[in-house]
Design an enzyme around this catalytic site. Structure first.
Site, mmCIF file in Angstrom:
data_model
loop_
_atom_site.group_PDB
_atom_site.id
_atom_site.type_symbol
_atom_site.label_atom_id
_atom_site.label_comp_id
_atom_site.label_asym_id
_atom_site.label_seq_id
_atom_site.Cartn_x
_atom_site.Cartn_y
_atom_site.Cartn_z
ATOM 1 N N GLU A 38 -12.052 7.598 -1.576
ATOM 2 C CA GLU A 38 -11.890 6.265 -0.992
ATOM 3 C C GLU A 38 -12.256 5.954 0.350
ATOM 4 O O GLU A 38 -11.665 5.738 1.409
ATOM 5 C CB GLU A 38 -10.381 5.586 -0.897
ATOM 6 C CG GLU A 38 -9.787 5.393 -2.257
ATOM 7 C CD GLU A 38 -8.659 4.732 -2.372
ATOM 8 O OE1 GLU A 38 -7.823 4.603 -1.234
ATOM 9 O OE2 GLU A 38 -7.868 4.275 -3.317
ATOM 10 N N GLU A 95 -7.219 6.981 -10.231
ATOM 11 C CA GLU A 95 -5.794 6.436 -9.861
ATOM 12 C C GLU A 95 -5.654 4.940 -10.214
ATOM 13 O O GLU A 95 -6.628 4.192 -10.157
ATOM 14 C CB GLU A 95 -6.236 6.114 -8.055
ATOM 15 C CG GLU A 95 -5.751 7.593 -7.402
ATOM 16 C CD GLU A 95 -5.777 7.439 -5.885
ATOM 17 O OE1 GLU A 95 -5.150 6.237 -5.551
ATOM 18 O OE2 GLU A 95 -6.209 8.405 -5.008
HETATM 19 C C1 FCB Z 1 -4.806 5.032 -2.654
HETATM 20 C C2 FCB Z 1 -4.872 6.500 -1.970
HETATM 21 C C3 FCB Z 1 -3.785 7.297 -2.529
HETATM 22 C C4 FCB Z 1 -2.408 6.407 -2.623
HETATM 23 C C5 FCB Z 1 -2.656 5.399 -3.423
HETATM 24 C C6 FCB Z 1 -1.124 4.422 -3.519
HETATM 25 O O1 FCB Z 1 -5.530 4.041 -1.960
HETATM 26 O O2 FCB Z 1 -6.058 7.055 -2.571
HETATM 27 O O3 FCB Z 1 -3.639 8.424 -1.365
HETATM 28 O O4 FCB Z 1 -1.784 6.557 -1.332
HETATM 29 O O5 FCB Z 1 -3.419 4.560 -2.806
#
Ligand code: FCB
Length: 457
Positions: free
Chosen positions: A175, A357
């Protein structure tokens, strides 16, 4: 506006053969052992020590104590049945000053972790940077200094040399838009800088670092499969006001375009290009746009954006419309936006996609029977995996899905007040308790393996 979809049960969905099921974590959020075995400080150690930055004054000093409990955590992964584990290496653990002297004990920790994963039949997916920049490099300007791209390339070479015999999946960054924008533009993350010119420099230098690291990995681990992890969120205007529509377009250019566009299409979004130009040198876009093998996508929700004068972007997070359901951290629940995002990323970048994620915060409690019944998380994961399968049926080339997160952990500015894990962590005792969502995910993985169809991934 997208509506919440009805979830189907795991036995109504199936994945192609070879589909990767995983869980994700990151170094600063779980490892702890912040001052042990020669680890140097990171910008997050510094940021957490500043009064008022983190909820309840929490820090990552101990976190989930994964540094000592990694074997137990791999046991949880085995129980889940995942084929892959995405983690990050803490740069200051292996290079305490960010460059120069190597910390052998730090490397040895990742040796143990990687070897234990492989022994458990779980493929290690190594992310080089999940936000914990060595403080010593920040003291030299960090990402605002163009030299940081070279420091990152040298760190990457060390990782490739040491682990490339066993690790074949590498991501350069997690990110980049989130840590750049929040860390250097609009506030809320380390190092806590809000300055337009420093933000623009950071964006460009992180892009250069990505390109340089890809070259280093290709040369050092030629058979590896390489990617980067982007957080893509549709940016929707928070109201009908024209200034909010303009703010949403601008925010989208920074949040969703500033990294993948130069990295994969060799240009900055038009709304940004003129501002980045002063920091570009001849040949930079060719240095940044290096072929990669997959697009790592993190997705939680769309964003509602409003015009805002108080930051260098002129745009900020706006209110979520009242009719949209939200999680405990306030993020909208809109699985249709996930399906649309997968299709949009597929169309735009034409790379295999791994969802690296997805998950949700929830207020979880241990019941009298010792169980944690996190039904809202089960419902969330059902709805989002269903949306992913819908996108795949509509043509999106999705090859894997990783839940955030294996464990409750240090959730940045929210500290330990927000739990994202499918395993509950009782922080005072460090006891791990698999939640209902853990068992649901294990069942999903089993069910899809049994009904896997050929073709696709
Ligand atoms: C993302 C991050 C991760 C975590 C999630 C909830 O943006 O990459 O580290 O904090 O959110």
């Amino acid at each position: 506006m997208a509506s919440t979809r009805r979830a189907t049960t795991p036995d109504k969905i199936s994945a192609p053969h070879g589909f990767v099921w995983g869980v994700s974590t990151s170094s600063y959020q779980i490892e702890g052992a912040a001052r042990e075995d020669g680890r140097g400080p990171s910008i997050w150690d510094t940021y957490c020590a500043q009064t008022g930055r983190i909820a309840n004054g929490d820090t990552g000093d101990i976190a989930c104590d994964h540094y000592h409990r990694y074997a137990e955590d791999i046991g949880l992964m085995r129980e889940l049945g995942v084929n892959a584990y995405r983690f990050s290496v803490a740069w200051p653990r292996v290079l305490p000053q960010g460059r120069g002297a190597v910390n052998e004990s730090g490397l040895a920790f990742y040796d143990r972790l990687i070897d234990a994963l492989i022994a458990a039949g779980i493929e290690p997916w190594l992310c080089l940077y999940h936000w914990d920049l060595p403080q010593a490099l920040d003291d030299l300007g960090g990402w605002t200094n163009r030299d940081c791209a070279g420091w990152f390339a040298d760190y990457t070479a060390l990782i490739a040399r040491r682990f490339g015999d066993r690790v074949k999946r590498f991501a350069t960054f997690n990110e980049p838009s989130v840590f750049s924008l929040l860390g250097y533009g609009i506030g809320g993350q380390a190092p806590g800088v809000t300055d337009r010119s420093l933000l623009l420099r950071t964006i460009h230098h992180v892009n250069l670092a990505h390109g340089a690291a890809i070259d280093v990995l290709r040369a050092g681990v030629p058979e590896a499969s390489l990617g980067i992890i982007h957080n893509h969120q549709p940016c929707l205007p928070a109201s009908d006001a024209p200034q909010d529509a303009a703010a949403a377009r601008k925010f989208d250019a920074y949040w969703n375009g500033a990294f993948p566009d130069p990295q994969l299409l060799a240009h900055y979004p038009p709304l940004l290009a003129d501002f980045i130009a002063p920091y570009e040198q001849g040949g930079d876009l060719a240095r940044i746009c290096r072929p990669i093998d997959w697009f790592g996508l993190n997705h939680y929700s769309p964003l509602y954006v409003q015009a805002f004068d108080g930051n260098p972007l002129g745009a900020g997070f706006g209110p979520v419309p009242p009719e949209v359901p939200r999680t405990s951290i306030g993020w909208p629940v809109q699985p249709d936006a996930f399906r649309d995002t997968l299709l949009a990323i597929h169309e735009r970048y034409r790379l295999p996609i791994y969802v690296l994620e997805n998950g949700t915060a929830n207020v979880d409690e241990v019941g009298e029977n010792g169980k944690v019944i996190d039904q809202p998380r089960v419902d969330f994961l059902k709805a989002y995996t269903t949306a992913m399968f819908d996108a795949m049926r509509a043509g999106a080339d999705v090859r894997g899905y990783f839940v955030w997160s294996l464990l409750d952990n240090f959730e940045w500015g929210s500290g330990y007040s927000q739990r994202f894990g499918i395993t509950y962590v009782d922080y005072p005792t460090q006891r791990r308790i698999p939640k209902a969502s853990f068992h649901w995910y294990a069942q999903l993985i089993k069910a899809t393996a049994l009904s896997a169809y050929s073709g696709g991934g």
